[in-house]
Design a protein around this motif. Structure first.
Motif, PDB file in Angstrom:
ATOM      1  N   SER B  92       0.824  -1.212   0.000  1.00 25.34           N
ATOM      2  CA  SER B  92       0.000   0.000   0.000  1.00 25.34           C
ATOM      3  C   SER B  92       0.858   1.262   0.000  1.00 25.34           C
ATOM      4  O   SER B  92       0.347   2.361  -0.143  1.00 25.34           O
ATOM      5  CB  SER B  92      -0.924   0.013   1.212  1.00 25.34           C
ATOM      6  N   ALA B  93       2.174   1.084   0.152  1.00 26.46           N
ATOM      7  CA  ALA B  93       3.058   2.245   0.193  1.00 26.46           C
ATOM      8  C   ALA B  93       3.638   2.507  -1.196  1.00 26.46           C
ATOM      9  O   ALA B  93       3.570   1.662  -2.088  1.00 26.46           O
ATOM     10  CB  ALA B  93       4.176   2.016   1.197  1.00 26.46           C
ATOM     11  N   THR B  94       4.199   3.706  -1.371  1.00 22.24           N
ATOM     12  CA  THR B  94       4.792   4.033  -2.658  1.00 22.24           C
ATOM     13  C   THR B  94       6.187   3.406  -2.766  1.00 22.24           C
ATOM     14  O   THR B  94       6.713   2.874  -1.797  1.00 22.24           O
ATOM     15  CB  THR B  94       4.941   5.555  -2.812  1.00 22.24           C
ATOM     16  N   VAL B  95       6.748   3.497  -3.961  1.00 23.63           N
ATOM     17  CA  VAL B  95       8.089   2.963  -4.186  1.00 23.63           C
ATOM     18  C   VAL B  95       9.081   3.639  -3.238  1.00 23.63           C
ATOM     19  O   VAL B  95       9.882   2.987  -2.570  1.00 23.63           O
ATOM     20  CB  VAL B  95       8.512   3.168  -5.652  1.00 23.63           C
ATOM     21  N   ARG B  96       8.980   4.972  -3.147  1.00 24.47           N
ATOM     22  CA  ARG B  96       9.924   5.673  -2.278  1.00 24.47           C
ATOM     23  C   ARG B  96       9.742   5.260  -0.817  1.00 24.47           C
ATOM     24  O   ARG B  96      10.711   5.022  -0.109  1.00 24.47           O
ATOM     25  CB  ARG B  96       9.761   7.187  -2.410  1.00 24.47           C
ATOM     26  N   GLU B  97       8.484   5.165  -0.407  1.00 23.83           N
ATOM     27  CA  GLU B  97       8.233   4.766   0.982  1.00 23.83           C
ATOM     28  C   GLU B  97       8.822   3.390   1.272  1.00 23.83           C
ATOM     29  O   GLU B  97       9.363   3.144   2.354  1.00 23.83           O
ATOM     30  CB  GLU B  97       6.725   4.769   1.275  1.00 23.83           C
TER      31      GLU B  97
END
Ligand SMILES: Nc1ncnc2c1ncn2[C@@H]1O[C@H](COP(=O)(O)OP(=O)(O)OP(=O)(O)O)[C@@H](O)[C@H]1O
Ligand SMILES: [Mg+2]
Lengths: 380, 264
Positions: B92-97
């Motif tokens: 559910s998180a972004t690539v950066r996260e």
């Protein structure tokens, strides 16, 4: 063997990325002067409501507003459990209640200064949450909810009957601190505490602890592979929630200047859960607004319908029951139709205030795809 | 010195002996392949190495130290990095996260310091972010940094996962079928990438892999598992031409082929 990456040192590692369609990024939207003025006016209006309106209202009403601020702290406490760890607590009234009695006891019986009493309430809140957290490492989901439910009810039956701590059925006096003896001053004091809690919650989510919690909630195996000690971070979340709850309880005690044990019943635990979920899990502003809403709804309901809702057949619906009637309806609505809670509605406004467009669409920040689908993880 | 030594590890699940007396080692800078048919115990072996499973008997040594009793996150702290067969990311998180989350042990501040917002943590966060972005650049993920992982195609997910594991700053990289879902050409490109990453990040690699040409291309040494047991080991060519390996791999079918083609 430390990993220092020079972005330019990657010629041979040819990105295998050709197949990915790259979205065309339009230049970022910047509001004009009028736009900024409009945003400033709205922010000033919100600030005026929060800071100035209480100055022109009576003490009774300010007392209620203060309670709304304290509920926001409690909502943020529950949000740490429900939102960040995905564990439901149906015994949060006990956490809050023990905070309230600890602080009242420290001031009234032990003669300690206010800050020491509040600090002690936070420590006690943290410790009991730590114990419950240890339980949650073994039991999750529905059974954990049951444990918290039992804990809350047991606390009512046992801890809250300790005469020395709670003053029995008569209650324990909890005077307001020096310098903050008027309702208005105490209101500002509570606002300051809420600001501190919001700050901690914000920094938590922006740093490694919050990221670790998100990973643990979603996939403990991945979290561990990334180097997170799953147990330690689960316990940490519980302690943070417990400390917030203890603080909320203590502030509540001194707002009322008197704590009685009957206040901390299961109904209160339900209101806490509902206000957090309806506010919008993992959405700080949503939780604050949801909590304040449920704290105020009884009072304004009462005002609007002058003492109760006169339904033919049922004579009167006292204001204490307003949250418990409105709550489940909103909860159902949130769970079925509107998973991001109030926070979902507020997102576009927040985005606009930060200088973006007023739009509920967003590529990666859309609550319907983050907070949204995962409301189901509180179904225990 | 061996970076990784698995010494006679066994584990049983109910009636299934998922690993029986498995031993393997990987020396510094080596790329070691682990092959074997479905259900051979390859992932189980990885789970023993990384600490998800405690072996019933046997030992795991990492950089000369017995780590058999250590927790998963403790092994990560020692420099072990691992990818999963079914992609280990926070979806559910972004690539950066994800790249930030993976730098958990690289943050340089405690969770408490971050929570109260000590001044140093702001600078540390900027540093972590720069590192995440640089890593994404290296892996060709720069344009996807703000994209939620859940919606990405499988091949990209695998690359994000590789980036996340590299972000943990590993000395030993354990890859569970890194090219699954890729065609032969993509697999070949991945081989080149891997060799480059090894050089850049100073890695020892153990990889479970089905693409035989890729194994031949990059691996210094290969182990073949079958029914939880080590069937063969050696250079890629030696293992590839081992008749037992062929039989295990191709199963019944191959056996028939072998019998038919055998001179009578
Ligand atoms: N936790 C577990 N509980 C029960 N059985 C297990 C467990 N883990 C693995 N096994 C069994 O161990 C055997 C080996 O599984 P493993 O996943 O290691 O195979 P593999 O070599 O990785 O196969 P594949 O190529 O399909 O990934 C299988 O029979 C599997 O069912
Ligand atoms: Mg496998």
């Amino acid at each position: 063997m430390s990993l220092e990456i020079q972005p330019q040192a990657s010629p041979a590692v040819e990105p295998v990325a050709d197949s990915i369609a790259v979205e065309v990024v339009s230049p970022p939207f910047r509001p004009g002067l009028a736009g900024w003025v409009a945003r400033g006016v709205v922010m000033a209006a919100v600030a005026a409501v929060v800071f100035l309106v209480p100055t022109v209202r009576g003490n009774v009403e300010v007392h209620i507003y203060t309670q709304a601020v304290i509920y926001a702290i409690i909502g943020l406490s529950l949000n740490v459990l429900l939102g960040y760890t995905g564990q439901i607590s149906l015994g949060h009234q006990a956490f809050v209640g023990i905070g309230a009695f600890t602080s009242a006891y420290m001031v009234t019986v032990q003669g300690q200064p206010f800050l020491a009493a509040i600090g002690m309430a936070m420590v006690v809140g943290g410790i009991q949450a730590l114990v419950l957290g240890a339980v949650s490492l073994r039991i999750t989901g529905l059974y954990f909810a049951l444990v918290t439910l039992a804990y809350g009810t047991m606390a009512e039956e046992s801890l809250f009957n300790i005469q020395k701590l709670t003053g029995g059925s008569a209650g324990q006096p909890a005077p307001k601190p020096m310098w903050f003896t008027t309702d208005l001053r105490y209101y500002y004091l509570c606002l300051a505490f809420l600001t501190a809690v919001v700050w901690v919650d914000w920094r938590l989510m922006k740093t490694k602890g919050g990221r670790a919690l998100a990973a643990v909630r979603e996939n403990p195996r991945v979290a561990a592979t990334f180097g997170t000690d799953v147990k330690v971070y689960t316990l940490m979340a519980f302690v943070v929630a417990g400390v917030f709850a203890g603080l909320g309880g203590a502030l509540l005690a001194h707002n009322d200047t008197f704590v009685v044990r009957d206040l901390f019943n299961f109904q209160l635990a339900l209101v806490f859960v509902i206000m957090t979920v309806v506010g919008g899990l993992r959405n700080r502003t949503g939780v604050v607004i949801g909590s304040a809403f449920f704290s105020l709804v009884g009072y304004f309901f009462d005002k609007l319908f002058s003492g109760g809702l006169h339904v033919p057949g049922i004579k009167v619906l006292p204001k204490e029951y307003a949250p418990i009637v409105i709550g489940p309806m909103l909860l159902l609505f949130t769970l079925t139709r509107h998973p991001g809670g109030m926070g979902q509605r507020i997102r576009p406004i927040q985005r606009w205030l930060r200088g973006g467009r007023f739009s509920s669409r967003d590529t990666h920040d859309d609550p319907t795809s983050s907070g949204g689908e995962r409301v189901s993880d509180v179904r225990a | 010195m061996s970076v990784l030594e698995v010494e006679g590890c066994s584990i049983r699940f109910g009636g299934v002996q998922a690993a029986r007396n498995v031993s393997l080692r990987a020396g510094e800078w080596e790329i070691v392949g682990v092959i074997g048919p479905n259900g051979a115990g390859k992932t189980t072996t990885f789970n023993i190495i990384t600490g998800f499973y405690r072996p019933d008997s046997g030992r795991v040594r990492f950089k000369g130290r017995d780590i058999t009793k250590l927790e998963v996150h403790e092994r990560t702290a020692l420099g072990m990095g691992r990818t999963f067969q079914n992609v280990g990311l926070v979806k559910s998180a972004t690539v950066r996260e994800n790249l930030l989350t993976a730098q958990h042990l690289e943050a340089g501040y405690s969770a408490l310091a971050g929570m109260v917002g000590l001044p140093g943590t702001f600078a540390a966060e900027r540093r972590l972010r720069a590192r995440a972005d640089a890593l994404a650049g290296i892996l060709g993920l720069g344009d996807l940094l703000d994209t939620r992982v859940a919606g990405l195609p499988y091949g990209v997910l695998k690359r994000v996962e590789l980036g996340a594991v590299l972000a943990t700053d590993p000395d030993l990289l354990l890859l569970d079928e890194p090219t699954s879902g890729m065609g032969p050409e993509e697999a070949h490109t991945f081989g080149a990438t891997l060799l480059e990453l090894r050089r850049e990040f100073d890695l020892t690699v153990v990889m479970i892999e089905h693409h035989v040409p890729l194994v031949a291309q990059v691996c210094d040494y290969v182990y073949c598992l079958n029914f939880g047991e080590l069937l063969a080991e050696g250079t890629p060519d030696a293992v590839r031409s081992n008749p037992e390996v062929i039989r295990a791999y191709l199963g019944q079918e191959a056996e028939e082929v072998l019998q038919e083609s055998a001179p009578s």
